[in-house]
Design an enzyme around this catalytic site. Structure first.
Site, PDB file in Angstrom:
ATOM      1  N   ASP A  82       0.782  -1.185   0.070  1.00 35.01           N
ATOM      2  CA  ASP A  82       0.041  -0.087  -0.128  1.00 35.01           C
ATOM      3  C   ASP A  82       0.894   1.064  -0.243  1.00 35.01           C
ATOM      4  O   ASP A  82       1.830   1.208   0.605  1.00 35.01           O
ATOM      5  CB  ASP A  82      -1.099   0.023   1.170  1.00 35.01           C
ATOM      6  CG  ASP A  82      -2.111   1.078   0.893  1.00 35.01           C
ATOM      7  OD1 ASP A  82      -3.232   0.776   0.452  1.00 35.01           O
ATOM      8  OD2 ASP A  82      -1.641   2.263   1.336  1.00 35.01           O
TER       9      ASP A  82
ATOM     10  N   ARG B 170     -14.875   3.210   6.978  1.00 30.48           N
ATOM     11  CA  ARG B 170     -14.904   1.848   5.987  1.00 30.48           C
ATOM     12  C   ARG B 170     -13.706   0.840   6.021  1.00 30.48           C
ATOM     13  O   ARG B 170     -13.750  -0.378   5.733  1.00 30.48           O
ATOM     14  CB  ARG B 170     -15.200   2.246   4.568  1.00 30.48           C
ATOM     15  CG  ARG B 170     -14.050   2.971   3.904  1.00 30.48           C
ATOM     16  CD  ARG B 170     -14.618   3.703   2.490  1.00 30.48           C
ATOM     17  NE  ARG B 170     -13.291   4.423   2.110  1.00 30.48           N
ATOM     18  CZ  ARG B 170     -13.131   5.734   2.614  1.00 30.48           C
ATOM     19  NH1 ARG B 170     -13.962   6.187   3.285  1.00 30.48           N
ATOM     20  NH2 ARG B 170     -12.144   6.495   1.911  1.00 30.48           N
TER      21      ARG B 170
ATOM     22  N   LYS C 276      -0.647   2.600   5.912  1.00 26.55           N
ATOM     23  CA  LYS C 276      -1.637   1.721   5.949  1.00 26.55           C
ATOM     24  C   LYS C 276      -0.949   0.463   5.983  1.00 26.55           C
ATOM     25  O   LYS C 276      -1.371  -0.802   6.542  1.00 26.55           O
ATOM     26  CB  LYS C 276      -2.633   1.619   4.791  1.00 26.55           C
ATOM     27  CG  LYS C 276      -3.582   2.975   4.870  1.00 26.55           C
ATOM     28  CD  LYS C 276      -4.343   2.942   3.783  1.00 26.55           C
ATOM     29  CE  LYS C 276      -5.289   4.248   3.715  1.00 26.55           C
ATOM     30  NZ  LYS C 276      -6.243   4.496   2.680  1.00 26.55           N
TER      31      LYS C 276
ATOM     32  N   ASN D 289      -7.913   2.006  -8.034  1.00 28.02           N
ATOM     33  CA  ASN D 289      -7.698   2.586  -9.246  1.00 28.02           C
ATOM     34  C   ASN D 289      -7.457   1.693 -10.760  1.00 28.02           C
ATOM     35  O   ASN D 289      -7.050   0.515 -10.365  1.00 28.02           O
ATOM     36  CB  ASN D 289      -6.656   3.785  -9.388  1.00 28.02           C
ATOM     37  CG  ASN D 289      -5.300   3.006  -9.070  1.00 28.02           C
ATOM     38  OD1 ASN D 289      -4.784   2.693 -10.185  1.00 28.02           O
ATOM     39  ND2 ASN D 289      -4.714   2.886  -8.005  1.00 28.02           N
TER      40      ASN D 289
ATOM     41  N   GLU E  35      -5.516   2.018 -13.103  1.00 25.77           N
ATOM     42  CA  GLU E  35      -4.319   1.826 -13.786  1.00 25.77           C
ATOM     43  C   GLU E  35      -3.388   0.735 -13.067  1.00 25.77           C
ATOM     44  O   GLU E  35      -2.831  -0.228 -13.701  1.00 25.77           O
ATOM     45  CB  GLU E  35      -3.391   3.124 -13.235  1.00 25.77           C
ATOM     46  CG  GLU E  35      -3.767   4.275 -13.969  1.00 25.77           C
ATOM     47  CD  GLU E  35      -3.449   4.357 -15.441  1.00 25.77           C
ATOM     48  OE1 GLU E  35      -4.270   5.216 -15.946  1.00 25.77           O
ATOM     49  OE2 GLU E  35      -2.726   3.933 -15.903  1.00 25.77           O
ATOM     50  N   THR E  36      -3.705   0.526 -11.857  1.00 24.42           N
ATOM     51  CA  THR E  36      -2.874  -0.312 -11.065  1.00 24.42           C
ATOM     52  C   THR E  36      -3.578  -1.712 -11.264  1.00 24.42           C
ATOM     53  O   THR E  36      -2.853  -2.683 -11.408  1.00 24.42           O
ATOM     54  CB  THR E  36      -2.923  -0.198  -9.569  1.00 24.42           C
ATOM     55  OG1 THR E  36      -2.537   1.216  -9.433  1.00 24.42           O
ATOM     56  CG2 THR E  36      -2.195  -1.197  -8.771  1.00 24.42           C
TER      57      THR E  36
ATOM     58  N   CYS F 111     -14.445   6.496  -4.556  1.00 24.99           N
ATOM     59  CA  CYS F 111     -14.998   6.513  -3.253  1.00 24.99           C
ATOM     60  C   CYS F 111     -14.694   7.754  -2.773  1.00 24.99           C
ATOM     61  O   CYS F 111     -15.327   8.256  -1.863  1.00 24.99           O
ATOM     62  CB  CYS F 111     -13.970   5.439  -2.171  1.00 24.99           C
ATOM     63  SG  CYS F 111     -14.321   3.735  -2.956  1.00 24.99           S
TER      64      CYS F 111
END
Ligand SMILES: [Zn+2]
Length: 329
Positions: free
Chosen positions: A47, A58, A73, A118, A120-121, A175
Site C-alpha cells: 500500500d 470503512r 496503511k 484505481n 491503472e493499477t 470512493c
C-alpha cells in the site's frame, strides 16, 4: 476444518499457501482481516497511502491512533493482523506498485488480490497475472455498488477482456468523490476471500467463475459468466502495455483534491529533510515512514522512497512545482 468442502487437508494446504494483496484501503483491509483469520500461511500487503481519520468509516483494520500517527496503511495493517493471528507471516510493504517494481513485489505468490482504488493499477496487475499465469481476483466498490471476478489466466476472461483500458470507464467516480458504504465493501471483500479460500485450499473446481455485482441499496444482485475476448489485448495478443510502462503516468490522481507524484525514485533521508524544512516551515511532522508539512492551502506528505502526495490541488503542475521547491527536482 469442520467445513466439509475444505476439511483438515484443505486447511493444511491453506497453511502452506500465501497471497499478495495490492492495496489496503476499504476492500483490502476487510479482505486481509478475513484471510489472516482463516489461517493462510503468508500474506504480503502493498500500500502506498497512510491512514487518515476519514478512512475509518470503512477501513476496518485501522483506528484513531493509526490516523493520529499518520501510519502508512501497510504498517498499521501488519501490526493489527499480527495481533489477530501471530502465526501468519504478514509482511506490510509501503510502496506504490508500478511497472518497475511489479515483478519483484508480486512474484512468488500463487494468488494476487485486488484491494486497489484505481484501474491503472488493476491493469498493471492484470498484465502481470496473465504474463506469469498467476490467478488474481478483481474487486471494486463505490457508493452502494460493488463487483468482483476471479481471473484464471488462460482459462477465464481477464480484466482486459471486459474493459479495453483504464481510459473512459468512469474513473471520475471514486470512493473519494461519491463515497462508499461500508456494507458493500465488506460484502465484496467476503466474496473475494471466499474465492481465495477455494484456490488456496486446493479446491479450484469450486470456483464459480462468475462476474458478481451487487448493490446493497437497491437490492440488485447480478451474476453472469463473462466470455473471453478472442481479440483481447492482454490474454489473446499478449500485449502487456501497462507492465511495459507505456501506459503509466508519472503523476496520478489520488482521491479527492490530491495528486501523487511518483516520478522520482530515490531514497530520501527523512530526518535530514525535516531538519532542512523546519528552518522555514513551522509544523513539520515526521515518523519512521513519512514526513508531512503544510504550505497553506496545500499539505504535502513525502515517503522514504521519494514519492509524495499533495493535498489541496488536482493540478499536476502545481504538485510538481511544490515538490521541486521543497523536496528537490
Ligand atoms: Zn483477456
Amino acid at each position: 476444518m469442520l467445513f466439509q468442502a475444505i476439511g483438515p487437508e484443505g486447511q493444511e494446504r491453506l497453511l502452506r499457501a500465501g497471497a499478495v494483496l495490492v492495496g489496503c484501503g476499504a476492500i483490502g483491509a476487510a479482505a486481509a482481516n478475513l484471510l489472516v483469520r482463516s489461517g493462510l500461511g503468508r500474506l504480503r500487503i502493498l500500500d502506498r497511502d497512510f491512514v487518515e481519520a476519514s478512512n475509518l468509516q470503512r477501513q476496518t483494520l485501522f483506528d484513531e491512533l493509526d490516523a493520529a500517527e499518520a501510519l502508512p496503511k501497510a504498517v498499521a495493517a501488519e501490526r493489527k493482523l499480527k495481533a489477530i493471528n501471530s502465526e501468519v507471516r504478514v509482511e506490510g510493504i509501503v510502496a506504490d506498485l508500478n511497472p518497475r517494481n511489479a515483478e519483484e513485489l508480486l512474484s512468488g505468490f500463487p494468488l494476487i488480490l485486488d484491494g486497489t482504488d484505481n484501474f491503472e493499477t488493476r491493469f498493471l496487475v492484470n498484465d502481470f497475472a496473465v504474463r506469469s499465469g498467476t490467478p488474481w481476483i478483481y474487486a471494486a466498490a463505490v457508493a452502494s455498488y460493488g463487483v468482483t471476478l476471479t481471473i484464471l489466466p488462460g482459462q477465464s476472461a481477464c480484466l482486459a477482456c471486459l474493459l479495453d483500458s483504464a481510459q473512459g470507464i468512469g474513473l471520475e467516480e471514486t470512493c473519494d468523490t461519491i463515497g462508499v458504504l461500508a456494507p458493500i465493501v465488506n460484502l465484496i471483500a467476503s466474496l473475494e476471500v471466499a474465492e481465495a479460500l477455494k484456490l488456496l485450499s486446493g479446491r479450484p473446481a469450486a470456483l464459480h467463475g462468475r462476474l458478481l455485482s451487487c448493490d446493497v441499496w437497491s437490492g440488485r444482485f447480478q451474476s453472469l459468466l463473462p466470455a473471453r475476448n478472442p481479440e483481447c489485448r492482454v490474454c489473446a495478443h499478449r500485449d502487456f502495455a501497462y507492465l511495459g510502462g507505456r501506459a503509466q503516468p508519472h503523476v496520478t490522481m489520488c482521491g479527492r483534491d490530491s495528486v501523487q507524484i511518483h516520478e522520482h525514485h530515490r531514497s530520501l533521508d527523512l530526518k535530514a529533510l525535516q531538519n532542512r524544512l523546519a528552518a522555514t516551515i513551522p509544523d513539520v511532522r515526521q515518523n519512521d515512514f513519512l514526513l508531512r508539512f503544510r504550505i497553506p492551502p496545500y499539505e504535502m506528505t513525502v515517503f522514504g522512497d521519494g514519492r509524495a502526495i499533495l493535498k489541496g490541488t488536482k493540478d499536476p503542475s502545481v504538485a510538481r512545482s511544490l515538490y521541486a521547491k521543497y523536496i528537490g527536482a
